[in-house]
Design an enzyme around this catalytic site. Structure first.
Site, mmCIF file in Angstrom:
data_model
loop_
_atom_site.group_PDB
_atom_site.id
_atom_site.type_symbol
_atom_site.label_atom_id
_atom_site.label_comp_id
_atom_site.label_asym_id
_atom_site.label_seq_id
_atom_site.Cartn_x
_atom_site.Cartn_y
_atom_site.Cartn_z
ATOM 1 C CG ASP A 1 67.111 29.213 25.223
ATOM 2 O OD1 ASP A 1 67.817 28.581 24.432
ATOM 3 O OD2 ASP A 1 66.549 30.278 24.928
ATOM 4 C CG HIS B 1 63.982 34.699 25.185
ATOM 5 N ND1 HIS B 1 63.977 33.704 26.133
ATOM 6 C CD2 HIS B 1 64.870 34.297 24.242
ATOM 7 C CE1 HIS B 1 64.815 32.741 25.772
ATOM 8 N NE2 HIS B 1 65.369 33.086 24.616
ATOM 9 C CB CYS C 1 66.508 28.244 18.406
ATOM 10 S SG CYS C 1 65.278 27.267 17.525
ATOM 11 C CG ASN D 1 69.279 32.498 26.031
ATOM 12 O OD1 ASN D 1 68.128 32.806 25.789
ATOM 13 N ND2 ASN D 1 69.727 31.257 25.865
#
Length: 309
Positions: free
Chosen positions: A17, A209, A242, A251
């Site tokens: 990610d 998450h 994303c 994140n």
């Protein structure tokens, strides 16, 4: 008064990610260097990449080669690959991957943007993926993206998450991850949703998450802790997002989370000093500063006194 676990599991996602939104495509050597430093920091679970079409996410095109390079040590961390479909599971199996995480979205619009399918179609495919993984001895986890809100549809009703969770529990999915894909969650929402799910499914393992898009990542983790969650995805340096959602940003930062937990007297087993070493390397790899607060300010030595049991 809030009650917290004595220990928390941190699942490092920077190699998947974290790197997938970067303009620069990290080489195998650069990824291996970061991985080795995460191992030195005693990170126990690493999401190392994803098996998606290379045109969709070119940063992940070398995931198979990367896995083969880092999977030779039997005592290393658990290695997890993200998969969007059955084809991804098959590609992971060809490389010898033993643990995969299938992702679908709670909202149809994001699922269509992400994998060109309605949510119901992805759920149907999950049944085939579970059968495939079972036959090949692969451990399967599932993530529900947009669990706390969708950048296209807005609010995702809690009843929708309960419905999807109930289905996954009935399928006996070992770990269910609820993902705040574009940082829309707030602490009260997290507390209420997860408290309800924990009450309904007390034996189910949940993982969270969060993204720090709107600066509420650490607060949402705190709310998750209070709801009884002891497993979280984080990304070194706070990188990530994303590729198929507008406004996606990083994140929750691993070193910031570990620092907060350690100062609260909650163990992770991870070396904060080791994380900072890896985080400095990460800035060199991506070629720009990261959102990491701790890398800028340094750690605080203050620790919460843990009461005698």
């Amino acid at each position: 008064m809030m009650e917290f676990p004595e220990r928390v599991q941190i699942n490092e996602v920077v190699l998947r990610d974290g790197l997938q939104l970067e303009t620069k495509i990290a080489s195998l050597e650069e990824k291996e260097t970061l991985f080795r430093q995460l191992v030195e920091a005693n990170v126990q679970t690493v999401e190392f990449g994803s098996f998606v079409h290379p045109k969709a996410v070119p940063q992940m095109a070398n995931s198979g080669d990367f896995y083969e390079a880092i999977s030779t040590e039997s005592a290393g961390p658990a290695l997890i690959a993200l998969i969007p479909n059955l084809k991804g599971a098959e590609l992971a199996r060809l490389r010898g991957v033993e643990r995969v995480n299938f992702v679908f979205s709670a909202s149809d619009t994001h699922n269509e943007q992400n994998v060109n399918k309605k949510t119901a179609e992805s759920v149907e495919e999950l049944k085939a993926i579970q059968e495939f993984c079972g036959k090949n001895g692969m451990v399967l986890g599932v993530s529900i993206a947009t669990s706390f809100g969708c950048p296209f549809e807005g609010e995702v009703p809690p009843a929708r998450i309960h419905e999807l969770t109930d289905m996954l529990v009935r399928m006996q999915i070992g770990i269910i991850t609820l993902a705040d894909t574009t940082g829309m969650a707030n602490p009260r929402q997290v507390s209420e949703l997860l408290s309800g799910l924990k009450d309904a499914y007390p034996q189910q393992k949940f993982n969270l998450h969060f993204h720090n898009t709107r600066g509420m990542g650490l607060a949402n983790i705190l709310a998750g802790l209070d709801a009884g969650i002891d497993s979280f995805d984080t990304s070194l340096g706070g990188l990530g997002g994303c590729p198929f959602a507008p406004g996606a940003t990083g994140n929750v930062c691993t070193e910031d989370v570990v620092h907060m937990l350690h100062n609260m007297g909650i163990e992770t087993g991870i070396s904060l000093e080791g994380l900072l070493t890896a985080s400095r390397t990460l800035e060199t790899v991506v070629g720009h500063p990261t959102p990491s607060y701790l890398l800028k300010a340094g750690p605080s030595d203050r620790k919460y006194p843990v009461p005698n049991k």
